[in-house]
Motif scaffolding. Structure first.
Motif, short mmCIF file in Angstrom:
data_model
loop_
_atom_site.label_atom_id
_atom_site.label_comp_id
_atom_site.label_asym_id
_atom_site.label_seq_id
_atom_site.Cartn_x
_atom_site.Cartn_y
_atom_site.Cartn_z
N GLU A 162 0.83 -1.21 0.00
CA GLU A 162 0.00 0.00 0.00
C GLU A 162 0.86 1.26 0.00
OE1 GLU A 162 -3.37 -0.08 -0.57
OE2 GLU A 162 -2.69 -2.14 -0.91
N ALA A 163 2.10 1.15 0.47
CA ALA A 163 3.01 2.30 0.51
C ALA A 163 3.47 2.72 -0.88
CB ALA A 163 4.22 2.00 1.40
N LEU A 164 3.12 1.90 -1.88
CA LEU A 164 3.48 2.24 -3.26
C LEU A 164 2.28 2.63 -4.11
CD1 LEU A 164 6.26 -0.42 -4.00
CD2 LEU A 164 6.52 1.98 -3.38
N VAL A 165 1.12 2.82 -3.49
CA VAL A 165 -0.05 3.33 -4.22
C VAL A 165 0.03 4.86 -4.21
CG1 VAL A 165 -2.56 3.41 -4.33
CG2 VAL A 165 -1.41 1.35 -3.46
N THR A 166 -0.03 5.48 -5.37
CA THR A 166 0.11 6.94 -5.41
C THR A 166 -1.11 7.63 -4.81
OG1 THR A 166 -0.95 7.23 -7.55
CG2 THR A 166 1.42 6.78 -7.57
N PRO A 167 -0.92 8.83 -4.25
CA PRO A 167 -2.08 9.61 -3.76
C PRO A 167 -3.11 9.87 -4.86
CG PRO A 167 -0.01 10.55 -2.94
CD PRO A 167 0.38 9.47 -3.93
N GLU A 168 -2.66 10.01 -6.10
CA GLU A 168 -3.60 10.22 -7.21
C GLU A 168 -4.57 9.05 -7.35
OE1 GLU A 168 -2.81 12.04 -11.48
OE2 GLU A 168 -2.17 9.94 -11.49
N VAL A 203 -5.57 7.82 -17.63
CA VAL A 203 -4.73 6.72 -17.16
C VAL A 203 -3.90 7.24 -15.99
CG1 VAL A 203 -2.91 5.08 -17.76
CG2 VAL A 203 -4.60 5.75 -19.49
N LEU A 204 -3.98 6.57 -14.86
CA LEU A 204 -3.25 6.97 -13.65
C LEU A 204 -2.09 5.99 -13.45
CD1 LEU A 204 -6.28 7.67 -11.27
CD2 LEU A 204 -5.31 9.11 -13.08
N PRO A 205 -0.87 6.46 -13.68
CA PRO A 205 0.26 5.52 -13.65
C PRO A 205 0.49 4.92 -12.27
CG PRO A 205 1.06 7.78 -13.82
CD PRO A 205 -0.44 7.84 -13.94
N GLY A 206 1.16 3.77 -12.25
CA GLY A 206 1.50 3.11 -11.00
C GLY A 206 2.94 2.61 -11.06
N ILE A 207 3.46 2.19 -9.92
CA ILE A 207 4.80 1.60 -9.88
C ILE A 207 4.73 0.23 -10.54
CG2 ILE A 207 6.68 0.78 -8.40
CD1 ILE A 207 6.35 3.80 -8.21
N ALA A 240 1.03 14.46 -6.37
CA ALA A 240 0.07 13.36 -6.29
C ALA A 240 0.66 12.05 -6.81
CB ALA A 240 -1.20 13.70 -7.07
N THR A 259 5.07 8.50 -3.98
CA THR A 259 4.51 7.38 -3.20
C THR A 259 4.58 7.67 -1.69
OG1 THR A 259 6.59 6.22 -2.92
CG2 THR A 259 5.35 5.73 -4.93
N PRO A 260 3.65 7.10 -0.93
CA PRO A 260 3.73 7.24 0.54
C PRO A 260 5.07 6.73 1.09
CG PRO A 260 1.59 6.37 -0.11
CD PRO A 260 2.43 6.41 -1.37
N GLU A 261 5.65 5.72 0.47
CA GLU A 261 6.94 5.20 0.94
C GLU A 261 8.02 6.28 0.88
OE1 GLU A 261 8.96 1.02 0.16
OE2 GLU A 261 9.28 2.29 -1.59
N ILE A 290 7.37 6.87 -9.95
CA ILE A 290 6.73 6.85 -11.28
C ILE A 290 7.71 7.45 -12.28
CG2 ILE A 290 4.81 7.70 -12.68
CD1 ILE A 290 3.85 5.80 -10.52
N ALA A 302 0.99 7.42 -19.94
CA ALA A 302 -0.36 7.55 -19.37
C ALA A 302 -1.09 8.76 -19.94
CB ALA A 302 -0.29 7.64 -17.85
#
Lengths: 250, 250
Positions: free
Chosen positions: A15-21, A110-114, B16, B19-21, B114, B122
């Motif tokens: 969860e620590a790698l989910v962006t705030p966006e 599209v909301l990018p992710g790690i 945004a 990451t929280p990390e 990211i 994206a």
């Protein structure tokens, strides 16, 4: 109410790698659509409907999400990792192109992710620190001959390589063939990183020289990285550090 | 006190996308080290020392960060995007390998971010939705002949391509040569995406067919993506959607 569709990356697991966006989009959504294990990562709450579906129905899932957005819903399609890398973004745009004309003018983001590749590389050191390629090893959606051709050209270009979907239950023999091609084309003992379930409690990272890499070291949750000819290993008491230097010699 | 070193990716620009990390590591740090514009993104607070340095001193910067961690400081080295993609992670590990033996046993973590490539993709749609490669076009750290060889092999492999550092002030001619190689090797009008300052207030995305791509469309803040032969464009009222389908025909 004007609907929208966000195609969001949940990152590799933590969860620590989910962006705030992405967190903000999920908080505003009325509907979440995706493959069962990814939808399971989204917290249930009142006003949010979860639509989990099985693997290999990506186009149906995409069309369902688009139809809901067209009807005014606020829809998040979730992928693990990054949605633009071997994931749902292309499937949604395939459905847009094949679908009714008004879908083209929907609010789609599209909301990018790690991506798994970046997370796996980070755990091992920096194996993708110089030029690299990313190849989906599954031959569900492309002929095996094309996979093999790309592997040989990637070795000739001396890219580091990240492999998605190395080993499916349906076609376990593909990865053995890929390792055979690499051993033949590389002719050296460059490092292979098997990164399983990165950033989850089941995480396991293993680094072996290419001649010792075995198909059963990968499963469906494994991302495989093969170094370039310049990739280096720093031995130390704990896990070794694997990195590719920034420069290539003249 | 035991020191540590985190090599963290701040993402392409928007808060945004941090990451929280990474946010948590910055909150625990005593020192932040990096290139001036990236350090400028870190909020000042009591107990945190910011060490901003100019470009092209990556190894000095890495050694400084390692020495501070060895002395018990909690150090974050910041990169934009992802630290493992043409950024500080490889520089730090080069310094570790060349440095004193005890540096190998420091607590060093890479915190992914990211990457510019994922954020640019994206914004445009999903141009990296099938096999792709990432190439640093700068020839500061490798011979131009290797850049050209990789471009030709990437076209032969039919990868979509993401280009970092397309055009430096010092060597503006490199990108013109790269476009020439691509026009020669591709022989078609596949889309080229110029994604400048993605996710910042200065963001500008431009999509042109390869024959119309001009060197001056890129600057040092631009990430360039070139589609594969299968990449498609969905025309609509706003900006077009560019995506690469998941499958390749037999």
């Amino acid at each position: 109410m004007r609907g929208w569709l966000a195609i969001a990356g949940l990152g590799p697991g933590s969860e620590a790698l989910v962006t705030p966006e992405v967190t903000a989009a999920l908080a505003e959504a009325t509907d979440v659509v995706g493959y069962i294990p990814y939808v399971a990562r989204v917290a249930r709450r009142e006003g949010l409907t979860l639509h989990a579906s099985d693997n290999r129905v990506e186009l149906d899932r995409a069309a369902h999400a688009l139809a809901m957005a067209a009807a005014g819903r606020r829809v998040v399609v979730v992928s693990s990792g990054d949605p633009g890398v071997f994931a749902m973004a292309s499937a949604v745009f395939e459905a847009v192109e094949a679908g009714p004309e008004p879908w083209r003018d929907l609010d789609i983001r599209v909301l990018p992710g790690i991506s798994a590749m970046l997370a796996a590389a980070a755990r091992a050191g920096a194996p993708l620190g110089h030029d690299f390629c990313a190849i989906n090893l599954s031959d569900n959606l492309k002929p095996w001959a094309l996979v093999e051709k790309r592997l040989r050209l990637a070795v000739e270009a001396d890219f580091a390589m990240a492999f998605y979907n190395p080993r499916s239950k349906a076609r376990p023999e593909g990865f053995a063939r890929a390792l055979g091609v690499l051993r033949d084309a590389c002719g050296d003992d460059r490092p292979v990183i098997f990164a399983r379930a990165v950033t989850t409690p089941e995480e396991a990272i293993r680094v072996v020289p290419l001649p010792e890499a075995r198909p059963e070291m990968a499963d469906m949750r494994t991302l495989v990285i093969v170094g370039s000819s310049l990739t280096r290993i720093i031995a130390r008491d704990g896990a070794p550090i694997v990195y590719t230097p920034r420069s290539a010699p003249e």
